[in-house]
Motif scaffolding. Structure first.
Motif, short mmCIF file in Angstrom:
data_model
loop_
_atom_site.label_atom_id
_atom_site.label_comp_id
_atom_site.label_asym_id
_atom_site.label_seq_id
_atom_site.Cartn_x
_atom_site.Cartn_y
_atom_site.Cartn_z
N PHE A 76 34.54 41.78 45.76
CA PHE A 76 35.68 42.29 46.53
C PHE A 76 36.99 41.87 45.87
CE2 PHE A 76 39.01 41.64 49.64
CZ PHE A 76 38.94 42.73 50.49
N ALA A 77 37.11 40.57 45.55
CA ALA A 77 38.36 40.05 45.00
C ALA A 77 38.63 40.60 43.60
CB ALA A 77 38.30 38.52 44.96
N LEU A 78 37.59 40.75 42.79
CA LEU A 78 37.79 41.28 41.44
C LEU A 78 38.28 42.72 41.50
CD1 LEU A 78 37.58 40.65 38.45
CD2 LEU A 78 35.22 41.48 38.49
N ALA A 79 37.71 43.52 42.41
CA ALA A 79 38.18 44.90 42.57
C ALA A 79 39.63 44.92 43.05
CB ALA A 79 37.29 45.64 43.56
N PHE A 80 39.95 44.00 43.97
CA PHE A 80 41.32 43.93 44.48
C PHE A 80 42.31 43.62 43.37
CE2 PHE A 80 44.82 41.24 45.85
CZ PHE A 80 45.45 42.05 46.78
N ALA A 102 44.68 41.66 26.00
CA ALA A 102 43.28 41.31 26.26
C ALA A 102 43.17 39.93 26.91
CB ALA A 102 42.49 41.35 24.96
N LEU A 103 43.97 38.98 26.45
CA LEU A 103 43.93 37.64 27.04
C LEU A 103 44.40 37.66 28.50
CD1 LEU A 103 45.31 35.52 24.07
CD2 LEU A 103 42.97 35.51 24.97
N THR A 104 45.37 38.53 28.80
CA THR A 104 45.88 38.61 30.16
C THR A 104 44.84 39.13 31.13
OG1 THR A 104 48.04 39.10 29.16
CG2 THR A 104 47.86 39.38 31.53
N VAL A 105 43.87 39.89 30.63
CA VAL A 105 42.79 40.38 31.49
C VAL A 105 42.04 39.22 32.14
CG1 VAL A 105 40.59 41.65 31.50
CG2 VAL A 105 42.54 42.54 30.23
N LEU A 106 42.03 38.06 31.49
CA LEU A 106 41.34 36.90 32.04
C LEU A 106 41.94 36.44 33.36
CD1 LEU A 106 40.85 34.81 28.77
CD2 LEU A 106 39.18 36.27 29.92
N VAL A 107 43.18 36.84 33.62
CA VAL A 107 43.81 36.49 34.89
C VAL A 107 43.03 37.10 36.06
CG1 VAL A 107 45.89 36.80 36.30
CG2 VAL A 107 46.10 36.22 33.88
N LEU A 108 42.44 38.25 35.86
CA LEU A 108 41.79 38.97 36.97
C LEU A 108 40.59 38.20 37.52
CD1 LEU A 108 42.02 42.60 35.54
CD2 LEU A 108 43.70 41.33 36.89
N PRO A 109 39.61 37.81 36.71
CA PRO A 109 38.50 37.02 37.28
C PRO A 109 38.95 35.65 37.76
CG PRO A 109 38.27 37.19 34.89
CD PRO A 109 39.35 38.14 35.29
N ALA A 110 39.95 35.07 37.10
CA ALA A 110 40.44 33.76 37.54
C ALA A 110 41.05 33.86 38.93
CB ALA A 110 41.45 33.21 36.54
N ALA A 111 41.86 34.90 39.15
CA ALA A 111 42.44 35.10 40.48
C ALA A 111 41.36 35.41 41.50
CB ALA A 111 43.47 36.24 40.43
N ALA A 112 40.36 36.19 41.12
CA ALA A 112 39.26 36.51 42.04
C ALA A 112 38.51 35.26 42.45
CB ALA A 112 38.31 37.52 41.39
N LEU A 113 38.37 34.33 41.53
CA LEU A 113 37.66 33.08 41.83
C LEU A 113 38.39 32.27 42.88
CD1 LEU A 113 35.17 31.42 40.99
CD2 LEU A 113 36.61 30.28 39.30
N THR A 114 39.73 32.33 42.88
CA THR A 114 40.50 31.56 43.87
C THR A 114 40.30 32.09 45.28
OG1 THR A 114 42.51 32.91 43.62
CG2 THR A 114 42.25 31.02 42.15
N TRP A 115 39.85 33.31 45.42
CA TRP A 115 39.45 33.84 46.74
C TRP A 115 37.97 33.57 47.01
CZ3 TRP A 115 41.79 39.35 47.94
CH2 TRP A 115 43.16 39.22 48.18
N ALA A 116 37.13 33.88 46.02
CA ALA A 116 35.68 33.88 46.26
C ALA A 116 35.14 32.49 46.58
CB ALA A 116 34.96 34.46 45.04
N ALA A 117 35.58 31.47 45.85
CA ALA A 117 35.03 30.13 46.06
C ALA A 117 35.32 29.60 47.47
CB ALA A 117 35.56 29.18 44.99
N PRO A 118 36.57 29.64 47.97
CA PRO A 118 36.80 29.15 49.33
C PRO A 118 36.10 29.98 50.41
CG PRO A 118 38.86 29.27 48.10
CD PRO A 118 37.84 29.99 47.29
N LEU A 119 36.02 31.30 50.22
CA LEU A 119 35.37 32.13 51.24
C LEU A 119 33.86 31.85 51.28
CD1 LEU A 119 37.27 35.50 50.71
CD2 LEU A 119 37.70 33.73 52.42
N ALA A 120 33.23 31.69 50.11
CA ALA A 120 31.81 31.34 50.09
C ALA A 120 31.59 29.95 50.67
CB ALA A 120 31.27 31.42 48.66
N LEU A 121 32.50 29.04 50.39
CA LEU A 121 32.40 27.69 50.97
C LEU A 121 32.46 27.76 52.49
CD1 LEU A 121 32.36 24.61 50.51
CD2 LEU A 121 34.88 24.70 50.47
#
Length: 531
Positions: A76-80, A102-121
């Motif tokens: 969900f977060a990665l799509a967002f 190309a390096l800036t693309v790495l921001v997308l999964p990193a930002a998604a992780l900041t949502w996914a980890a707390p929600l899964a927790l």
């Protein structure tokens, strides 16, 4: 041999077709993309933001374990973020080349992780009470995303309400309160999806009725815009500025300002971030500014020897104050964890054509800039997305907010528009007029209700006369701070205590108890969760 497809009973076809169109990952992708669109669409469309979040909340609550919950949340977060921040890699590729993009693309999964980890927790810790806990976890995780050297609070759900009648609620509890309203509504809708409960419907209607009533009647009166500001857009290509600063830039801004003042008097002139190539204390800058005869706020380099600072100056015959930028853009103005990661940064910066790059020095002090009877609380570019900074300046006596920016780095895509929309909420939170000057836009005036009083065309080189006002009253958010965050922490601690100590009075019956090993509604069908 006949295909097995022909032996399927006809009633099974609709179900098989729906399953084909709605596998778990596709539902998460579509929900995340829908939220990204609703965060950017104007007017009342933002009210629909709880709908895609409700789909996510229901999937999280019905997930058989935290691992599956993480997969839902991350997809969900990665799509967002892939849609919400699509402009970022494109703009960086135009500035830094294909490698930079190309390096800036790495921001997308990193930002998604900041949502996914707390929600899964949240799913792992609260089990059957996941739906009840999720809204308060959203408030906490968004606060955490605004802290530290990697702070990046872009995309908080509460910003979806910026252009709706609910936006004045920010004067009560900031963007955190708007996020809580959106996510509480999402959890309530997710609960209704499992079993209709009249109590939830009535509670939801009551919350939204009170919110709308405050938006229409409760917010403070707006002071009249009885003053005039000159907002100057130099429209100077940032890539040209990066090759070397010249006094010609200063002459562009001086010429535009003089022409605007020739059309009538003004109470204040505002130049954008890094408008001057030299500090305002330099005689080559201070002399011409003094001759204007009008108070000026301008962005310029700091005048601290041996340090690279991004600063804002107040000038009224003399330099009345300087505010250094306190929150730097990660990887743009600072290199996070530079000591530990220097072995990576050095060759990478060389490949990007910036071998001598060094991080800027962040400011530490808060300075309200006095200009006659005006007391300006200045945010420099990225700082405008941090509510705490604007609140601090108002508590220190600011009767006006000013944002200096250089969004020309973003190109003509939606990045600058998103930045402007996020910053508009600072006017509502603090009950102050907000003047914004951008190198090529967005230059605008926003009133204390978040309404755009004036907006200049993007990309033009011009100076614009615009009305504004001043205010001295303090909103509840300014007085009491982010009480929504504090309340969310207390609530989750109490809920956690009740879960492990069996405090029955914290048990919430009915539709809130969904998911986990103690499923309150019977065994959930997790077929849709299998990828």
């Amino acid at each position: 041999m006949k295909s097995v497809l022909y032996r399927l009973p006809f009633p099974a076809w609709p179900a098989r077709f729906r399953n084909l169109l709605r596998p778990g990952w596709l539902g998460d992708v579509l929900s995340g993309a829908a939220l990204a669109l609703l965060l950017f669409l104007p007017a009342a469309a933002g009210i629909l933001a709880p709908l895609p979040l409700a789909a996510l909340h229901r999937r999280l609550a019905r997930s058989p374990n935290s691992r599956m919950a993480f997969r839902h949340a991350f997809t969900f977060a990665l799509a967002f973020f892939a849609l919400h921040l699509a402009w970022l890699p494109l703009s960086m590729a135009g500035i830094l080349g294909p490698l930079g993009g190309a390096l800036t693309v790495l921001v997308l999964p990193a930002a998604a992780l900041t949502w996914a980890a707390p929600l899964a927790l949240t799913r792992w810790v609260f089990g059957a009470r996941t739906l009840l806990a999720l809204p308060f976890m959203w408030v906490i995780l968004e606060a955490l995303r605004a802290k530290g050297p990697l702070a990046f609070p872009w995309g908080a759900p509460g910003y979806a309400l910026t252009d709706t009648p609910l936006a004045p609620l920010a004067s009560l509890g900031g963007v955190s309160l708007l996020t809580l309203l959106v996510t509480v509504t999402a959890s309530a809708l997710a609960a209704l999806g499992s079993r209709r409960h009249p109590g939830v419907v009535l509670a939801l209607l009551a919350v939204w009725s009170v919110a709308l009533l405050w938006g229409w009647r409760g917010a403070p009166a707006v002071p009249p815009p009885t003053r005039t500001a000159v907002l100057v857009q130099g429209a100077i290509d940032p890539r040209v500025k990066a090759q070397g600063r010249t006094l010609e830039e200063l002459n562009v801004y001086l010429g535009l300002t003089r022409r605007a003042l020739g059309r009538g008097p003004a109470d204040l002139v505002v130049w954008p971030e890094t408008a001057s190539p030299l500090p305002a204390s330099d005689p080559r800058v201070l002399g011409p500014l003094r001759n204007l005869g009008v108070p000026v706020l301008l962005g310029a380099p700091g005048d601290v020897p041996g340090q690279a600072r991004n600063s804002a100056y107040g000038v009224d015959g003399r330099v009345t104050g300087r505010q250094d930028k306190r929150v730097l853009v990660p990887f743009g103005e600072s290199l996070p964890f530079a000591k530990a990661l220097g072995f990576l940064y050095t060759p990478l910066l060389s490949r990007l054509g910036m071998p001598g790059y060094i991080s800027a020095t962040p400011g530490r002090a808060l300075n309200v800039l006095p200009l006659r009877d005006l007391r300006a609380g200045v945010s420099i570019c990225y700082e405008s997305v941090f509510p705490a900074l604007s609140r601090q300046t108002v508590r220190a006596g600011a009767n006006l907010l000013v944002v200096m920016s250089n969004d020309a780095w973003f190109g003509r895509g939606p990045g600058a528009e998103q930045h402007f929309r996020l910053g508009r909420l600072r006017a509502i939170e603090t009950g102050r007029y907000l003047l914004r000057a951008g190198n090529d836009g967005v230059s605008a005036v926003v009133d204390p209700w978040g309404r755009v009083v004036f907006r200049a065309p993007r990309g033009e080189r011009a100076a614009y006369r615009a009305p504004f006002g001043v205010a001295s009253t303090l909103t509840p958010f300014v007085r009491y701070g982010d009480w929504t965050l504090a309340g969310s922490v207390v609530f989750l601690l109490a809920l956690l205590h009740g879960r492990f100590r069996g405090m029955k009075k914290l048990e919430v019956p009915g539709p809130w108890l969904i998911g986990g090993e103690d499923h309150a509604l019977g065994r959930a069908d997790h077929a849709e969760d299998r990828y």
